[in-house]
Design an enzyme around this catalytic site. Structure first.
Site, PDB file in Angstrom:
ATOM      1  N   HIS A 261       0.835  -1.203   0.000  1.00 57.55           N
ATOM      2  CA  HIS A 261       0.000   0.000   0.000  1.00 57.55           C
ATOM      3  C   HIS A 261       0.876   1.262   0.000  1.00 57.55           C
ATOM      4  O   HIS A 261       0.731   2.137  -0.860  1.00 57.55           O
ATOM      5  CB  HIS A 261      -0.915  -0.015   1.229  1.00 57.55           C
ATOM      6  CG  HIS A 261      -1.842   1.154   1.308  1.00 57.55           C
ATOM      7  ND1 HIS A 261      -3.149   1.104   0.900  1.00 57.55           N
ATOM      8  CD2 HIS A 261      -1.639   2.428   1.738  1.00 57.55           C
ATOM      9  CE1 HIS A 261      -3.718   2.281   1.074  1.00 57.55           C
ATOM     10  NE2 HIS A 261      -2.818   3.120   1.587  1.00 57.55           N
ATOM     11  N   GLU A 262       1.798   1.325   0.946  1.00 58.08           N
ATOM     12  CA  GLU A 262       2.650   2.520   1.033  1.00 58.08           C
ATOM     13  C   GLU A 262       3.574   2.619  -0.177  1.00 58.08           C
ATOM     14  O   GLU A 262       3.875   3.723  -0.655  1.00 58.08           O
ATOM     15  CB  GLU A 262       3.448   2.534   2.339  1.00 58.08           C
ATOM     16  CG  GLU A 262       2.599   2.530   3.618  1.00 58.08           C
ATOM     17  CD  GLU A 262       1.491   3.586   3.644  1.00 58.08           C
ATOM     18  OE1 GLU A 262       1.671   4.660   3.035  1.00 58.08           O
ATOM     19  OE2 GLU A 262       0.437   3.323   4.264  1.00 58.08           O
TER      20      GLU A 262
ATOM     21  N   GLU B 147      -4.706   7.812  -3.210  1.00 57.81           N
ATOM     22  CA  GLU B 147      -5.210   6.542  -2.666  1.00 57.81           C
ATOM     23  C   GLU B 147      -5.524   5.562  -3.807  1.00 57.81           C
ATOM     24  O   GLU B 147      -5.421   4.353  -3.614  1.00 57.81           O
ATOM     25  CB  GLU B 147      -6.446   6.817  -1.808  1.00 57.81           C
ATOM     26  CG  GLU B 147      -6.837   5.700  -0.877  1.00 57.81           C
ATOM     27  CD  GLU B 147      -5.825   5.403   0.242  1.00 57.81           C
ATOM     28  OE1 GLU B 147      -4.888   6.196   0.455  1.00 57.81           O
ATOM     29  OE2 GLU B 147      -5.989   4.360   0.900  1.00 57.81           O
TER      30      GLU B 147
END
Ligand code: ZN
Length: 501
Positions: A264-265, A294
């Protein structure tokens, strides 16, 4: 004109340097700083933030922007210089509407409120944060009122994070999506739950870290321009285009934690590392909005990282690292485990299908609070009621209920949550467009070749930084405005197959 533009760029680079120094102090605070450094560190970050703000609202900048108007008009719209002037003017006009004293008050209240929350959450004590939250709500309304002429009081706050968005648009999108999601969740959760016990064995930490690093290197994360460290709540941060860092956290009894938060990061970081070097040091050198940002973390984490094709390549590698834990677990069982759909309490642990219901309820509660239809003291009860209605379960306490997210305790109330769901929607819309242009991406994922997908995202989205505002970027890239259709197609295909819907 050239020298005026140079002057503006010099000024903006200095502001950028102050903000980057503050970001570095914040990264240090969240990774290596000893606990007693807290008080001084909060002050140091606030000082740098104040200096940057003061420098930015200097009338000299307004003057320069005015003098540069004619050269902006004579340059091509999407040239670096015209974009810089345009975006800076927009930021400047917004910044000067908020008095510096108010910025300082908001910032120091944010720190105090955060401190109170870090104690109140483990103690399950909502009343301890209630007065802070009441003041936050008051300050949030005041902030919105610096931008009169809005249709809904949350519109200016939404616009800060997702420029071009407002409550009425988000409400319509969320209503459409909700109508699709609620029956999908009911249909899935009426079936026996997937068995995810394979993820909950003991997985020693060093191998988890190494495996995550291996995965994100393959995705395209550049360790010459970044690094990964451990923290409590993973985040991505950037000090320059040559230094884009990520953080992760490991649970030895839950394999999915580090793995997916790392991806995700890394997704956020791929966006920042992909920004054109020519934009370095300017306000253009970052992602264009919370939701577009996002969209990239969720695209890499979920659409790529939780796909069967991805694991056809990586699962045998994971089995080699953890033979005892995984040699008797077939790929299909693992795939079902990492895509288990369940009604759960915590937003950040939620699966792809139920996740958006968590977000929508927070969005609606923010609107109710700002409209004055909900009092802060009634918030825990409103949370429980809405949670039961939407997710069919009632949080046993406030710790895992209304106190679970940090957002309302370090920032304003309003505009904080819609970006998560808009990001999911956009991630699918961008991915579908990339796939139409390059159908081979599906097979390439199976061979852990991500160059085509990464290159497409870099060329179409990343390299532009903030040159195009989100609505403009979405139309340029996908040929239409934001639409839930690709996301619904994605969920129906994936979960339809998994659960025979
Ligand atoms: Zn994120």
């Amino acid at each position: 004109m050239e020298s005026k533009l140079q002057k503006l760029k010099c000024h903006l680079t200095e502001i950028n340097d102050l903000n980057s120094a503050a970001a570095l102090l914040h990264w240090d605070q969240s990774t290596y700083m000893p606990p007693r450094g807290d008080d001084a560190r909060a002050r140091q970050i606030a000082t740098l933030g104040r200096l940057a703000h003061e420098k930015f609202i200097d009338p000299k900048i307004g003057q320069l922007l005015e003098e540069l108007q004619s050269s902006e008009n004579s340059l091509p719209y999407d040239s670096d210089d015209a974009s810089l002037i345009r975006v800076t003017r927009c930021d400047y006009e917004r910044a000067i509407k908020v008095p510096p004293t108010f910025v300082a008050e908001l910032s120091s209240h944010g720190s105090e409120s955060y401190q109170a929350w870090t104690k109140a959450r483990p103690a399950n004590d909502f009343t301890a944060v209630q007065p802070y939250l009441e003041k936050t709500l008051d300050l949030s309304r005041q902030l919105a009122d610096f931008f009169p002429g809005y249709e809904h009081i949350s519109d200016p706050l939404i616009d800060f994070a997702d420029s071009g968005m407002k409550a009425s648009i988000v409400r319509t999108i969320f209503a459409e999506l909700r109508a699709e999601l609620v029956p999908m969740v009911t249909a899935i959760t009426s079936q026996p739950a997937a068995d995810d016990s394979c993820l909950r064995q003991i997985y020693p930490e060093p191998q988890q870290i190494d495996f995550g690093v291996e995965v994100i290197k393959r995705l395209g994360y550049d360790f010459n321009r970044g690094r990964q460290d451990k923290t409590h709540h993973p985040f991505m941060t950037k000090f320059s285009l040559g230094d884009v860092r990520i953080t992760t956290r490991v649970r030895e009894n839950d394999l999915s934690e580090a793995l997916f938060s790392t991806m995700h990061e890394a997704g956020h970081a791929l966006y920042e590392q992909g920004i054109g070097m020519e934009l370095e040091g300017t306000p253009l050198a970052r992602g264009t909005s919370a939701s577009v940002h996002e969209s990239q973390s969720r695209l890499w984490e979920n659409i790529v990282g939780r796909s069967r094709n991805f694991w056809k390549f990586f699962y045998p590698k994971l089995q080699l690292i953890y033979p005892q834990q995984l040699n008797h677990t077939p790929l299909e069982t693992f795939y079902r485990a990492i895509n288990k759909v369940t009604r759960s309490l915590i937003r950040t642990d939620a699966d792809e299908v139920t996740y958006n219901l968590h977000v929508m309820m927070r969005f609606d509660l923010e609107l109710d609070l700002l409209e004055g239809n909900l009092k802060v003291r009634d918030l825990p009860e409103a949370w429980r009621e809405r949670f039961k209605a939407d997710l069919g379960i009632v949080p046993p306490d406030d710790r895992d209920g209304v106190l679970q997210d940090v957002h309302w305790f370090c920032d304003v109330i309003g505009g904080n949550f819609q970006g998560y769901t808009l990001g999911n929607i956009l991630g699918a819309q961008f991915f579908e467009t990339a796939l139409n242009a390059h159908p081979q991406i599906t097979n390439q994922i199976e061979a852990a070749e991500f160059g085509t997908l990464y290159g497409w995202l870099r060329d179409n989205i990343y390299q532009h930084g903030r040159k195009y505002a989100a609505p403009e970027l979405i139309e340029r890239v996908t040929g239409r405005t934001l639409s839930i259709a690709p996301y619904i197609r994605y969920l129906r295909t994936k979960y339809g197959e998994l659960y025979n819907l």
